[in-house]
Scaffold this motif. Structure first.
Motif, mmCIF file in Angstrom:
data_model
loop_
_atom_site.group_PDB
_atom_site.id
_atom_site.type_symbol
_atom_site.label_atom_id
_atom_site.label_comp_id
_atom_site.label_asym_id
_atom_site.label_seq_id
_atom_site.Cartn_x
_atom_site.Cartn_y
_atom_site.Cartn_z
ATOM 1 N N SER A 1 -0.204 18.322 10.685
ATOM 2 C CA SER A 1 -1.422 17.578 11.013
ATOM 3 C C SER A 1 -2.391 18.388 11.861
ATOM 4 C CB SER A 1 -1.047 16.286 11.743
ATOM 5 O OG SER A 1 -0.329 16.586 12.933
ATOM 6 N N GLY A 2 -1.956 19.575 12.307
ATOM 7 C CA GLY A 2 -2.802 20.437 13.126
ATOM 8 C C GLY A 2 -2.279 20.519 14.547
ATOM 9 N N GLY A 3 -2.528 21.621 15.185
ATOM 10 C CA GLY A 3 -2.066 21.807 16.550
ATOM 11 C C GLY A 3 -1.672 23.243 16.790
ATOM 12 N N ASP A 4 -1.170 23.496 17.980
ATOM 13 C CA ASP A 4 -0.789 24.845 18.373
ATOM 14 C C ASP A 4 0.536 25.262 17.758
ATOM 15 O OD1 ASP A 4 -3.057 25.060 19.940
ATOM 16 O OD2 ASP A 4 -2.042 24.340 21.755
ATOM 17 N N ALA A 5 0.672 26.562 17.541
ATOM 18 C CA ALA A 5 1.904 27.125 16.992
ATOM 19 C C ALA A 5 2.995 27.121 18.060
ATOM 20 C CB ALA A 5 1.662 28.537 16.483
ATOM 21 N N VAL B 1 9.365 21.738 6.929
ATOM 22 C CA VAL B 1 8.361 20.822 6.385
ATOM 23 C C VAL B 1 8.826 19.364 6.471
ATOM 24 C CG1 VAL B 1 9.102 20.927 3.952
ATOM 25 C CG2 VAL B 1 6.692 20.564 4.517
ATOM 26 N N LYS B 2 10.121 19.098 6.383
ATOM 27 C CA LYS B 2 10.619 17.723 6.494
ATOM 28 C C LYS B 2 10.422 17.162 7.896
ATOM 29 C CE LYS B 2 14.051 17.620 2.838
ATOM 30 N NZ LYS B 2 15.454 17.419 2.497
ATOM 31 N N SER B 3 10.306 18.022 8.885
ATOM 32 C CA SER B 3 10.097 17.604 10.275
ATOM 33 C C SER B 3 8.615 17.484 10.616
ATOM 34 C CB SER B 3 10.738 18.610 11.230
ATOM 35 O OG SER B 3 12.096 18.765 10.953
ATOM 36 N N GLY B 4 7.754 17.704 9.634
ATOM 37 C CA GLY B 4 6.320 17.606 9.880
ATOM 38 C C GLY B 4 5.679 18.898 10.339
ATOM 39 N N TYR B 5 6.350 20.020 10.106
ATOM 40 C CA TYR B 5 5.839 21.326 10.515
ATOM 41 C C TYR B 5 5.718 22.241 9.311
ATOM 42 C CZ TYR B 5 6.602 20.177 15.430
ATOM 43 O OH TYR B 5 6.548 19.607 16.668
ATOM 44 N N LEU C 1 5.627 26.611 8.434
ATOM 45 C CA LEU C 1 5.781 27.963 8.970
ATOM 46 C C LEU C 1 4.424 28.655 8.971
ATOM 47 C CD1 LEU C 1 9.105 29.147 7.319
ATOM 48 C CD2 LEU C 1 8.705 28.677 9.717
ATOM 49 N N THR C 2 4.137 29.336 10.065
ATOM 50 C CA THR C 2 2.860 30.039 10.160
ATOM 51 C C THR C 2 3.031 31.545 10.171
ATOM 52 O OG1 THR C 2 2.898 29.866 12.564
ATOM 53 C CG2 THR C 2 1.740 28.135 11.361
ATOM 54 N N GLY C 3 4.279 32.038 10.192
ATOM 55 C CA GLY C 3 4.500 33.475 10.140
ATOM 56 C C GLY C 3 5.543 33.942 11.125
ATOM 57 N N ALA C 4 5.644 35.241 11.226
ATOM 58 C CA ALA C 4 6.613 35.869 12.125
ATOM 59 C C ALA C 4 5.922 37.000 12.875
ATOM 60 C CB ALA C 4 7.794 36.415 11.332
ATOM 61 N N SER C 5 6.273 37.149 14.146
ATOM 62 C CA SER C 5 5.738 38.281 14.909
ATOM 63 C C SER C 5 6.902 39.157 15.347
ATOM 64 C CB SER C 5 4.928 37.794 16.113
ATOM 65 O OG SER C 5 5.735 37.044 16.988
ATOM 66 N N ILE D 1 12.133 39.043 16.738
ATOM 67 C CA ILE D 1 11.319 38.456 15.677
ATOM 68 C C ILE D 1 11.148 36.987 16.043
ATOM 69 C CG2 ILE D 1 11.057 38.008 13.227
ATOM 70 C CD1 ILE D 1 13.157 40.171 12.697
ATOM 71 N N LEU D 2 9.915 36.569 16.226
ATOM 72 C CA LEU D 2 9.606 35.186 16.560
ATOM 73 C C LEU D 2 9.034 34.513 15.320
ATOM 74 C CD1 LEU D 2 7.891 35.753 20.019
ATOM 75 C CD2 LEU D 2 10.292 35.224 19.562
ATOM 76 N N PHE D 3 9.785 33.589 14.751
ATOM 77 C CA PHE D 3 9.325 32.826 13.594
ATOM 78 C C PHE D 3 8.576 31.612 14.138
ATOM 79 C CE2 PHE D 3 13.139 35.112 12.369
ATOM 80 C CZ PHE D 3 12.689 35.797 11.256
ATOM 81 N N LYS D 4 7.340 31.434 13.720
ATOM 82 C CA LYS D 4 6.483 30.406 14.305
ATOM 83 C C LYS D 4 6.183 29.291 13.318
ATOM 84 C CE LYS D 4 4.414 33.775 17.376
ATOM 85 N NZ LYS D 4 3.190 34.439 17.793
ATOM 86 N N MET D 5 5.965 28.096 13.881
ATOM 87 C CA MET D 5 5.611 26.930 13.077
ATOM 88 C C MET D 5 4.510 26.158 13.808
ATOM 89 S SD MET D 5 8.781 24.379 13.780
ATOM 90 C CE MET D 5 9.111 23.746 15.416
ATOM 91 N N ALA D 6 3.791 25.350 13.050
ATOM 92 C CA ALA D 6 2.737 24.505 13.610
ATOM 93 C C ALA D 6 2.812 23.147 12.925
ATOM 94 C CB ALA D 6 1.364 25.140 13.383
ATOM 95 N N PRO D 7 2.386 22.084 13.624
ATOM 96 C CA PRO D 7 2.378 20.764 12.988
ATOM 97 C C PRO D 7 1.467 20.756 11.763
ATOM 98 C CG PRO D 7 2.034 20.569 15.357
ATOM 99 C CD PRO D 7 1.963 22.029 15.015
#
Length: 138
Positions: A117-121, A63-67, A69-73, A109-115
Motif C-alpha cells: 500500500s506504500g511506505g518506507d522500506a 506478498v501474502k503478508s502485504g509486502y 520485495l524492493t531489492g537487496a543491498s 546482504i540486506l533483503f528489503k521489503m516495503a508495504p
C-alpha cells in the motif's frame, strides 16, 4: 524418390528437435549455484563460500503478508548479483537471488521489503557472507 526425401526430412526434424531440447535442459548453463541458502524461518544467517563458487539465496516472497520485495543491498566489491528468479514452491511464491563472489572479504546482504500500500522500506532478511578459502581444520 519422394518417399525417401520425406523420410530424410522427418529424421532430420527429429534429430534437430532432440538436440534443441538437450541444449535447454543442460545443467552446464553455468547458473547452477555451488551453495544454496534458504531463508525461510530465519531472519539472520551467515554463510561461507569460496571465491570460485555461486551462492543461491532462496526465500518466500512476503506478498501474502502485504509486502513486496524492493531489492537487496550488498558490498559490490565483495559480491555481484548474477540472477534474480521468481518461482512457485508448493503454491507459495518464492524468489532466488544468485550472487558471484568478486573478492575475498565479508559482506552483509540486506533483503528489503516495503508495504504494498506504500511506505518506507524495511529489512526482510539479512545474510552475512564470508568469501574466501575454508581454512578451518574440521
Amino acid at each position: 524418390m519422394f518417399g525417401r526425401i520425406l523420410v530424410n526430412m522427418c529424421l532430420a526434424t527429429i534429430l534437430l528437435f532432440t538436440l534443441g531440447c538437450g541444449a535447454f535442459s543442460s545443467s552446464e548453463s553455468g547458473m547452477e549455484p555451488t551453495k544454496t541458502v534458504e531463508l525461510e524461518e530465519n531472519f539472520e544467517l551467515s554463510v561461507k563460500i569460496e571465491k570460485e563458487g555461486l551462492l543461491g539465496v532462496e526465500m518466500p516472497d512476503p506478498v501474502k503478508s502485504g509486502y513486496k520485495l524492493t531489492g537487496a543491498s550488498f558490498d559490490p566489491k565483495i559480491l555481484g548479483l548474477v540472477n534474480y528468479l521468481e518461482f512457485d514452491n508448493d503454491g507459495q511464491r518464492w524468489v532466488q537471488y544468485m550472487f558471484k563472489p568478486v573478492d575475498d572479504g565479508t559482506s552483509d546482504i540486506l533483503f528489503k521489503m516495503a508495504p504494498i500500500s506504500g511506505g518506507d522500506a524495511e529489512i526482510y532478511k539479512r545474510l552475512t557472507v564470508n568469501v574466501g578459502k575454508d581454512d578451518t581444520f574440521f
